[in-house]
Design an enzyme around this catalytic site. Structure first.
Site, short mmCIF file in Angstrom:
data_model
loop_
_atom_site.label_atom_id
_atom_site.label_comp_id
_atom_site.label_asym_id
_atom_site.label_seq_id
_atom_site.Cartn_x
_atom_site.Cartn_y
_atom_site.Cartn_z
N HIS A 1 0.81 -1.21 0.00
CA HIS A 1 0.00 0.00 0.00
C HIS A 1 0.85 1.27 0.00
CE1 HIS A 1 -2.15 3.29 2.09
NE2 HIS A 1 -3.11 2.95 1.26
N CYS B 1 35.31 1.06 -24.39
CA CYS B 1 34.45 1.05 -23.20
C CYS B 1 35.11 1.75 -22.02
CB CYS B 1 34.08 -0.38 -22.82
SG CYS B 1 35.47 -1.44 -22.40
#
Length: 790
Positions: A418, A748
């Site tokens: 909730h 990279c």
């Protein structure tokens, strides 16, 4: 019948008649059951039945007069009005015709032997579960109801629940007129999940909005505990595209504590039909549904989503008697579907401080405010605007004041509880499942709530500075000849980063996943008998829910890689085998006994040299097994592999042979294998290296250190970086060699992310791809575009 409709009579077009929840149940029962979606049968009362109850008891004018002009922010007055109306309806009389029809429909649900059945009695408001607003949890659900008298009494309580404090406040906040919303009651055959498990699933990732995943949460017993956040559930992610092709793509699993199980009682006449009992430790430490059940739930979720044509929020339950899986509710997802897909917003902490609590992050945002620790709902009015609500759990009773909070922190709950759902609706961060936040977060003091650092959310002491960066993605998606890839370190951030205009992932490092997700040395996991007793205990705690250390390592590593691969699928994702240095491996749990003490680990036992070394060959076999699992079992064949720190051609050949023995064969099912070009020897002898692989990925940091003979971690050496002519010449040699052999060449390393001039140089040399850090991708893509245009 006038007031009752069987599920098989209903369609999704009947929302005005029976509300969103019941219309959806009827639609699925009628049209999706033949397609494999298992929905328990039942019936619904109509909106006309609700109005008939009000008219029969002369309650229409008194109710709406009382609500007229009510200030729902006055929680004391709200509670008084809500209680008065609920009392009126609870003590009202049902019209005889309505009571008779409910009883008749209930009798029809009895088995062939006439046995009385247990039912769930649910609420369904006629305006609920619209694509822009969910009324989930606003009204009441009653479980384990048996017998006509009990059912009729329960129906009155459900009618009354249209006027819970939270439902009244929610309608006002969402702009719904009280006298335009009716309530339908759904009566559904009870699934005996008290003897098994249940939970919630979404057909997207609730944090990032990533559409190609199904998120499933699960706990022992009835599902109310998951919905309310009373337990920290198990969590699974399933990748839809390769699920459809027959693979088993569970790309993430996380074991929840599941400390309580909700079961039935037999006191339903008194309105107390369930209670919680403690879950034994051995059951807490195992997943409460099997992989087959996870995949079956995901398949049913996809069928439901495809039928409705939108992401869905679904509740499911497993029957402990029959072993069947059932769908008990489905409603539209209402938060991520409303988000602006072209806006990329990042919250970034400028500095970190002392962590006072941590849990599951919800919302990917940061908030600062004064902490307000509230232990009981009766004291919720103490929360002041802009404060951080810190409590055990929240339920819908808290909703009238939750919009005051700048952030929410709870001891219990998972990503579908909730508090998490409300936080998403309100657009504020939440950290749930912290365990002890109400004890550790200082009441009344300023705190910083950060959900911008991956799956784990942190509550820091004090007000820390942060910034928000925004970028319109539709303005940055222009195609370039040079591929622009991302470096992705944390799997849990991959879904969000996949929204960036990247052509794939140029570097995903296994060591990040090992350090954060596995935490233990592979040899310690394989040989716990070789570590001390205290370490064995920690390893046993780590691997809970898994068969053994090997199973834990392979699944954790493969699932970390799979999250990244799924996020960018079918775009290529280059995964580098582990490149820890020996001192870094030694820092892992149990690692010190398996690692040498080296004077200079940077040029010691690292990279490819480890993989065939007797002290690590078993660990490399686990890495290979994990990569096979990603590609073969999960179907993520967009994963390519990268070998780091390969010193010689012979070493490359030896490691490739070892990979083949472990089932990873270059070219099989399109497997591409690259070698890091980060040692001068790689560029100098590029031709023989390239004969063994599909290309190079340049590691500019190590290449700079080894070319110039500098330790870039040393504060005494400055001014040495990738822009040095010697480093640029080696890069030029590597690119030229790859072009000559028609092999892939990318970079990279950090350099293109830091230096625009390096980016321009690489584009001019004809490099195939640049892999950039997420925070530099957008601006460097512009540099690439300008360099290509000359």
């Amino acid at each position: 019948m006038r007031y009752v409709r069987l599920f098989e009579e209903l369609t999704i077009n009947d929302v005005p008649l029976v509300g969103g929840k019941n219309a959806s149940l009827g639609e699925m029962f009628r049209t999706l059951k033949p397609k494999g979606v298992n929905v328990p049968g039942g019936f619904a009362t109509t909106a006309e039945a609700y109005w008939a109850v009000l008219e029969h008891n002369h309650l229409r004018e008194p109710i709406f007069d009382l609500l007229a002009g009510l200030d729902v922010d006055d929680v004391v007055r709200l509670a008084e009005v809500g209680q008065t109306i609920r009392d009126w309806l609870t003590h009202a009389d049902l019209p005889d015709e309505l009571a008779d029809e409910i009883a008749e429909a209930y009798r029809r649900m009895s088995g062939p032997d006439g046995a009385t059945v247990d039912v769930a009695v649910r609420s369904s408001a006629t305006a609920e579960d619209l694509p822009t607003a969910s009324f989930a949890g606003q009204q009441e659900t009653y479980l384990n109801i048996r017998g006509e008298a009990s059912l009729l009494a329960t129906c009155k309580r459900v009618f009354a629940s249209l006027f819970t404090d939270r439902a009244i406040a929610y309608r006002v906040h969402q702009g719904f007129a009280h006298d335009k919303v009716a309530l339908s009651i759904g009566v559904q055959r009870m699934v005996r999940s008290d003897l098994a498990s249940s939970g919630v699933m979404f057909t997207l990732d609730t944090e990032s909005g990533f559409r190609d995943a199904v998120l499933i949460t699960a706990a022992w017993g009835l599902g109310e505990n998951v919905v309310q956040g009373a337990v920290n559930p198990d969590e699974f992610l399933v990748f839809k595209p390769t699920l459809a092709s027959g693979h088993r793509p569970i790309i993430k699993r996380q074991l929840g504590s599941k400390a309580m199980r909700m079961i039935y009682t037999h006191d339903s006449l008194a309105g107390r039909s369930t209670r919680n009992i403690e879950v034994p430790p051995d059951e807490r430490h195992q997943f409460c549904i099997s992989d087959d059940e996870v995949l079956e739930l995901a398949r049913q979720a996809v069928i439901i989503e495809q039928h409705y044509g939108r992401p869905m929020d679904i509740e499911w339950a497993k029957d402990g008697n029959t072993g069947e899986l059932f769908i008990v509710q489905a409603r539209p997802e209402t938060v991520q579907t409303q988000a602006d897909a072209n806006l990329f917003k990042q919250y970034i902490l400028n500095e970190r401080g002392t962590v006072v609590a941590a849990g599951r992050s919800v919302g990917q945002k940061i908030a600062v405010g004064r902490a307000r620790v509230i232990l009981h709902a009766r004291d919720m009015h103490e929360l002041q605007p802009g404060e951080v609500l810190v409590t055990d759990i929240t339920d819908p009773d808290w909703e009238p004041i939750m919009k005051r909070a700048s952030a929410i922190v709870t001891n219990r709950g998972g990503r579908t509880c909730h508090a998490a759902i409300v936080a998403r609706e309100l657009g504020i961060p939440a950290v749930v499942g912290c365990g002890d936040a109400t004890q550790t977060v200082p009441d009344g003091e300023a705190v910083t709530v950060s959900c911008a650092e991956g799956d784990t959310g942190f509550i820091y002491q004090g007000a820390l500075p942060f910034r928000v960066e925004e970028q319109r993605l539709d303005e940055a998606a222009t195609h370039t000849r040079t591929k622009v890839y991302l470096n992705v370190a944390q799997p849990e951030q991959a879904f969000e980063f996949s929204r960036l205009p990247a052509d794939g992932v140029g570097l995903a490092r296994l060591e990040f996943i090992i350090m954060r997700g596995i935490q233990a040395h592979p040899n310690a996991l394989l040989h716990p008998d070789k570590v001390d007793e205290a370490t064995r205990g920690k390893i046993a705690h780590l691997i809970r829910g898994h068969a053994d250390g090997r199973d834990f390592f392979v699944k954790r590593l493969s699932e970390g890689v799979a999250q990244i691969a799924a996020a960018f699928y079918p775009r290529p994702v280059i995964v580098r085998f582990s490149d820890f240095k020996s001192n870094e491996y030694a820092s892992l749990l149990g690692g010190s006994g398996f690692e040498p003490d080296e004077e200079n680990p940077m040029i010691g036992l690292r990279g490819a040299a480890r993989y065939h070394h007797p002290d690590y060959a078993e660990g490399f076999a686990l890495e290979c097994a994990a990569m096979r699992r990603v590609r073969e079992e999960m179907g993520l064949t967009n994963v390519a592999l990268l070998l780091p720190f390969v010193r010689t051609v012979d070493e490359a050949r030896e490691v490739i042979t070892l990979m083949e023995k472990n089932g990873l064969v270059r070219g099989k099912a399109g497997l591409a294998l690259y070698i890091m070009c980060e040692i001068p020897a790689n560029a100098i002898l590029a031709e023989p290296f390239l004969e063994l692989c599909d290309g190079f990925s340049i590691g500019s940091n190590d290449l700079t250190q080894l070319t110039l003979g500098v330790d870039r971690d040393s504060g005494l050496l400055t001014g040495f970086d990738e822009r040095d002519p010697a480093v640029l010449e080696l890069i030029r040699m590597a690119i030229k060699a790859c072009k000559k052999q028609d092999k892939y060449i990318g970079i990279c390393g950090q350099a293109p992310s830091d230096f625009p001039e390096i980016t321009r140089f690489l584009v001019e040399q004809g490099i195939d791809s640049l892999s950039l850090n997420p925070d530099s991708l957008l601006k460097m893509r512009q540099v690439v575009r300008e360099a290509e245009e000359g």
